[in-house]
Enzyme design. Structure first.
Site, PDB file in Angstrom:
ATOM      1  N   ASP B   7       0.890  -1.170   0.000  1.00  0.00           N
ATOM      2  CA  ASP B   7       0.000   0.000   0.000  1.00  0.00           C
ATOM      3  C   ASP B   7       0.923   1.214   0.000  1.00  0.00           C
ATOM      4  O   ASP B   7       1.431   1.614   1.047  1.00  0.00           O
ATOM      5  CB  ASP B   7      -0.881  -0.012   1.254  1.00  0.00           C
ATOM      6  N   GLU B  68      -1.000  -1.470  -4.794  1.00  0.00           N
ATOM      7  CA  GLU B  68      -2.250  -0.732  -4.984  1.00  0.00           C
ATOM      8  C   GLU B  68      -2.014   0.402  -5.966  1.00  0.00           C
ATOM      9  O   GLU B  68      -1.060   1.173  -5.848  1.00  0.00           O
ATOM     10  CB  GLU B  68      -2.763  -0.171  -3.658  1.00  0.00           C
ATOM     11  N   ASP B 141      -2.692   1.051   7.168  1.00  0.00           N
ATOM     12  CA  ASP B 141      -1.858   0.879   5.962  1.00  0.00           C
ATOM     13  C   ASP B 141      -1.443  -0.576   5.825  1.00  0.00           C
ATOM     14  O   ASP B 141      -1.326  -1.115   4.724  1.00  0.00           O
ATOM     15  CB  ASP B 141      -0.581   1.721   6.041  1.00  0.00           C
TER      16      ASP B 141
END
Lengths: 193, 193
Positions: B7, B68, B141
């Protein structure tokens, strides 16, 4: 002092290297474009750009890397790749302990032509004149990379933003500070000054 | 198959590592956040994030890195740093010959909850359930990084975009392709599939 200018891009990343001597005398050393193939996956493209930048830094051993600042509001299709290429130039510099300066296009125009909104052709002519080149630097990405290197050399002495210092600045320094402020410039350029 | 989820972020970059076994059985291996100090210059922050990601990749030797996707229209203040962190994860993977997949948050939500617009808490609960964790993964996160790793494991087989294939897809594959298409997804995810 060897200055390594970078006009960041994922497809074409301009590199311009100059030497700044006494009395702001500048001389041309190298100009080139590091490329990546748009038809390969992005991770391999980033690796290509990174390897190209590392090879150039190892060849010219710069004292400072001057990178054109990327703005979030730029062309949405390319801005992320451009930011990533700028990030790779910063990484390569940091890995070698070379300080990084970030300059906006308006700072570059102001430092080189005296006009923060100069046309491209004016910029190219001034870059050629300053470096004593017989013809205009080509391609455009390469000229921009030379410009961002020259910008770092010619920026007004003490061109650091900060309201508390502005009253002591010369006219050129004030213009510079205003251009930087308009661009919302952060402190990352200060280190190399 | 070891999947390394990322992420991306410049201040906090989530890393989640899982193992995907036979019959899509997933197990938890590792979760952490690689950080950089917002008060240091950007080049040193990028170096910190890059070094942290490299160390984790060398520790867990993943078969694929699942990242991501960053969108240009996201928060202007952070999007460039986020894109740069994603670029560093791609670079670190490419340097190790590890294939990279990029997945959107909607793909991740769809793969994990069956709903491309699932709420954060639903996602966290499903991540914990899928990996057999006794508590919700923290911090956020880190949970997102696990989700993006799980997403890569649970994506419908053959979930490759392309109009010419859509008529042969199952319902889940169609939903996936639509979500990806809405996100304007490029081909960079194909390599790892």
């Amino acid at each position: 002092m060897i200055i390594f200018g970078v006009d960041p891009g994922l497809t074409r990343c301009g590199v311009g290297v100059i030497e700044a001597g006494a009395y702001r005398r500048l001389s041309f050393i190298h100009v080139d474009v590091v490329r990546s193939d748009p038809h390969t996956p992005q991770d391999l493209r980033l690796l290509e750009i990174y390897n190209g930048l590392c090879a150039k830094m190892d060849e010219f051993i710069p004292d400072v890397v001057s990178i054109e600042r990327v703005f979030a509001q730029e062309n949405r299709n390319t801005v992320l790749g451009t930011a990533q290429a700028a990030g790779l130039a910063m990484l390569a510099a940091a890995q070698r302990g070379i300080p990084v300066a970030v300059h906006t296009p308006s700072e570059s125009k102001l430092a080189i032509t005296g006009n923060g909104r100069a046309e491209k052709i004016q910029m190219e002519r001034m870059v050629a004149r300053i470096l004593g080149l017989n013809q205009l630097p080509k391609p455009a990405d390469a000229a921009d990379a030379l410009a961002i290197a020259i910008c770092h050399a010619l920026r007004p002495a003490g061109a650091i933003q900060g309201g508390e210092r502005e009253q002591h600045l010369t006219k050129a320094q004030r213009q510079w500070a205003q251009a930087a402020q308009r661009a919302g410039k952060t402190s990352s350029a200060k280190r190399a000054m």
